[in-house]
Design an enzyme around this catalytic site. Structure first.
Site, short mmCIF file in Angstrom:
data_model
loop_
_atom_site.label_atom_id
_atom_site.label_comp_id
_atom_site.label_asym_id
_atom_site.label_seq_id
_atom_site.Cartn_x
_atom_site.Cartn_y
_atom_site.Cartn_z
CG HIS A 204 -0.23 0.36 2.50
ND1 HIS A 204 0.55 -0.53 3.17
CD2 HIS A 204 -0.17 1.52 3.21
CE1 HIS A 204 1.06 0.04 4.25
NE2 HIS A 204 0.65 1.29 4.29
C1 UD1 Z 1 -2.06 6.00 5.39
C2 UD1 Z 1 -0.78 6.54 6.01
C3 UD1 Z 1 0.29 5.48 5.99
C4 UD1 Z 1 -0.20 4.20 6.64
C5 UD1 Z 1 -1.51 3.77 6.01
C6 UD1 Z 1 -2.04 2.58 6.75
C7 UD1 Z 1 -0.30 8.95 5.70
C8 UD1 Z 1 0.54 9.91 4.96
N1 UD1 Z 1 -0.26 7.69 5.25
O1 UD1 Z 1 -1.80 5.71 4.04
O2 UD1 Z 1 1.41 5.94 6.72
O3 UD1 Z 1 0.77 3.19 6.44
O4 UD1 Z 1 -2.46 4.84 6.09
O5 UD1 Z 1 -2.89 1.80 5.95
O6 UD1 Z 1 -0.95 9.30 6.64
N2 UD1 Z 1 -9.10 4.98 1.05
C9 UD1 Z 1 -10.34 4.42 0.89
N3 UD1 Z 1 -10.94 3.90 2.01
C10 UD1 Z 1 -10.35 3.91 3.23
C11 UD1 Z 1 -9.08 4.48 3.36
C12 UD1 Z 1 -8.46 5.01 2.26
O7 UD1 Z 1 -10.92 4.40 -0.20
O8 UD1 Z 1 -10.96 3.43 4.21
C13 UD1 Z 1 -8.45 5.60 -0.11
C14 UD1 Z 1 -8.38 7.12 0.04
O9 UD1 Z 1 -9.54 7.73 -0.43
C15 UD1 Z 1 -7.18 7.45 -0.80
C16 UD1 Z 1 -6.28 6.23 -0.64
O10 UD1 Z 1 -7.10 5.16 -0.18
O11 UD1 Z 1 -7.55 7.55 -2.16
C17 UD1 Z 1 -5.14 6.46 0.34
O12 UD1 Z 1 -5.64 6.77 1.65
P1 UD1 Z 1 -4.82 7.69 2.68
O13 UD1 Z 1 -5.47 7.66 3.99
O14 UD1 Z 1 -4.55 9.02 2.07
O15 UD1 Z 1 -3.40 7.01 2.75
P2 UD1 Z 1 -2.99 5.50 3.02
O16 UD1 Z 1 -2.37 4.97 1.78
O17 UD1 Z 1 -4.12 4.75 3.61
N1 UDP Z 2 -3.98 -5.59 8.60
C1 UDP Z 2 -5.26 -6.09 8.77
N2 UDP Z 2 -5.97 -6.50 7.67
C2 UDP Z 2 -5.45 -6.43 6.40
C3 UDP Z 2 -4.13 -5.93 6.24
C4 UDP Z 2 -3.42 -5.50 7.36
O1 UDP Z 2 -5.75 -6.18 9.89
O2 UDP Z 2 -6.14 -6.81 5.45
C5 UDP Z 2 -3.24 -5.10 9.77
C6 UDP Z 2 -1.89 -5.73 10.01
O3 UDP Z 2 -2.00 -6.85 10.83
C7 UDP Z 2 -1.08 -4.62 10.66
C8 UDP Z 2 -1.76 -3.36 10.20
O4 UDP Z 2 -2.97 -3.74 9.56
O5 UDP Z 2 -1.18 -4.65 12.07
C9 UDP Z 2 -0.85 -2.65 9.26
O6 UDP Z 2 -1.52 -1.64 8.60
P1 UDP Z 2 -0.95 -1.02 7.28
O7 UDP Z 2 -0.07 -2.00 6.59
O8 UDP Z 2 -2.12 -0.51 6.54
O9 UDP Z 2 -0.13 0.24 7.81
P2 UDP Z 2 1.38 0.46 8.29
O10 UDP Z 2 1.64 -0.44 9.44
O11 UDP Z 2 2.27 0.21 7.11
O12 UDP Z 2 1.41 1.90 8.67
#
Ligand code: UD1
Ligand code: UDP
Length: 364
Positions: A204
């Site tokens: 991601h």
């Molecule tokens: C964010 C965090 C990242 C973390 C990740 C965990 C920042 C800069 N990034 O990244 O550090 O590792 O969360 O997963 O804060 N979206 C959906 N539904 C959701 C969530 C997101 O459709 O429930 C879409 C958003 O609309 C956007 C994209 O996913 O288009 C990215 O979402 P965003 O929250 O900006 O960043 P993450 O990649 O989730």
């Molecule tokens: N995770 C989850 N379901 C999924 C994928 C990840 O519960 O389908 C959990 C995973 O066990 C971990 C956390 O989400 O604890 C990590 O989140 P993510 O990779 O989105 O963010 P990051 O840790 O890189 O910030």
């Protein structure tokens, strides 16, 4: 300590690592969710499974630009802190939501604690790296998961008095949902795979998901592996794969929607190995004792490189390294089984004890 503590989060990993703190704070926790993650399977399922319940303040900054997420959440949390006057604020990690919570605490001179302080990838292309540095800079207490994080903080001028090594609360979060063998077996059936007979993958990071060449290379490598690959797809990656026309590669994998926490840990436990660019998943590999290929240019968790984690760029090295590990799987598993969890014990109690120190009087 009897005063209330505002606990601010917005994304899946923050909910996971803050859940044990919220549980230990009990009635004293004032829960703020920025809504950065908003799909049920990225938010509600974690609030439910980790017994966080309904947040006291639930914003809706999800899907906005980075500046809008930080700006809107900061304004709303600032007002909440003015109204509720908690004793302190606690944020976790490196997200836009964490930074908003930190800035709002700073704006209202509310003492601030940062969980997972001092992690550094030194990759300035990552928004998370900037978020972490900024949060640590304004935190009154930097709560580090590992002693190696202390040096990074001190190099940036954080005084030793502001640093505590508490360990990571992840182990306590995992203990809240640790699946029994029967629950793990159910997940194998649900995904049509066998114990040690599949690879679990998550992708991601912006550097992978938003870059067509990288995403294509990663999905191609996953599709070529000799074992089936279960890929719970983050919404960012699902959108990008569609934009880049990569559905044919996804069709060769066992793609599913993001799964709940207990389901994910079940799969991690039963997998042969993990391939991921996630931060939290690297730590979980040390608990479920599985090797993880970290598809990144750098990691903010160098202490597990060479044991649980192996850094690999998006490209053919993924297949090379994965095949090497799979060829000697029993030996690799036995080796990791014998290694301890590197991120401390009773971290949640240490975090709550550190929060006790954050009284307004001590701020002078
Ligand atoms: C964010 C965090 C990242 C973390 C990740 C965990 C920042 C800069 N990034 O990244 O550090 O590792 O969360 O997963 O804060 N979206 C959906 N539904 C959701 C969530 C997101 O459709 O429930 C879409 C958003 O609309 C956007 C994209 O996913 O288009 C990215 O979402 P965003 O929250 O900006 O960043 P993450 O990649 O989730
Ligand atoms: N995770 C989850 N379901 C999924 C994928 C990840 O519960 O389908 C959990 C995973 O066990 C971990 C956390 O989400 O604890 C990590 O989140 P993510 O990779 O989105 O963010 P990051 O840790 O890189 O910030």
């Amino acid at each position: 300590m009897s005063g209330r503590i505002a606990v601010v989060f917005g994304t899946r990993p923050e909910m996971i690592k803050l859940a044990p703190v919220i549980r230990m704070l009990g009635e004293r926790a004032l829960v703020v969710h920025t809504g950065q993650h908003f799909d049920d399977n990225m938010s509600r399922s974690f609030l439910h499974q980790l017994h966080i319940g309904e947040p006291h303040l639930h914003l809706a900054v999800g899907g906005a630009t980075r500046g809008a997420q930080i700006g809107h959440a900061t304004v709303a949390i600032e007002q909440f802190l003015i109204d509720e006057r908690p004793l302190a604020v606690v944020v976790q990690g490196d997200t836009n939501s964490g930074l908003a919570g930190a800035l709002a605490a700073n704006a209202t001179t509310t003492p601030l604690a940062h969980l997972e302080a001092g992690l550094r990838s030194y990759d300035r292309a990552m928004p998370e790296e900037h978020n972490r540095v900024l949060i640590d800079a304004v935190s009154d207490l930097c709560l580090a998961p590992h002693h190696s994080n202390v040096e990074a903080l001190m190099r940036e001028g954080v005084a030793a008095e502001r640093i505590r090594v508490t360990g990571s609360t992840l182990a306590d979060a995992l203990a809240m949902i640790m699946p029994q063998p029967q629950q793990r077996a159910q997940q194998l059936t649900a995904h049509g795979v066998q114990r040690n007979g599949f690879v679990l993958a998550t992708i991601h990071r912006a550097e992978n998901a938003d870059n067509a060449a990288n995403l294509q290379a990663i999905l191609h490598e996953l599709a070529e592996l000799p074992l089936p690959v279960v890929l719970p797809l983050h919404p960012r990656t699902r959108k990008r794969a569609a934009d880049f026309g990569l559905q044919p590669l996804l069709d060769r994998l066992l793609v599913c929607e993001p799964v709940g926490y207990q389901e994910f840990i079940s799969l991690a436990h039963e997998s042969a190995m993990i391939i991921s660019d996630s931060g939290g998943v690297q730590e979980e590999a040390t608990i479920v004792k599985r090797p993880v290929l970290v598809v990144r240019n750098s990691t903010e968790r160098p202490e597990i490189l060479g044991t649980f984690a192996h850094l690999v760029a998006a490209g053919p090295q993924i297949g090379v390294l994965a095949n090497d590990l799979l060829a000697r799987l029993p030996e690799v598993h036995a080796h990791l089984e014998a290694l301890p969890y590197p991120y401390g014990t009773n971290a949640t109690a240490a975090v709550v004890a550190a929060l006790d120190e954050l009284t307004p009087k001590e701020r002078g």
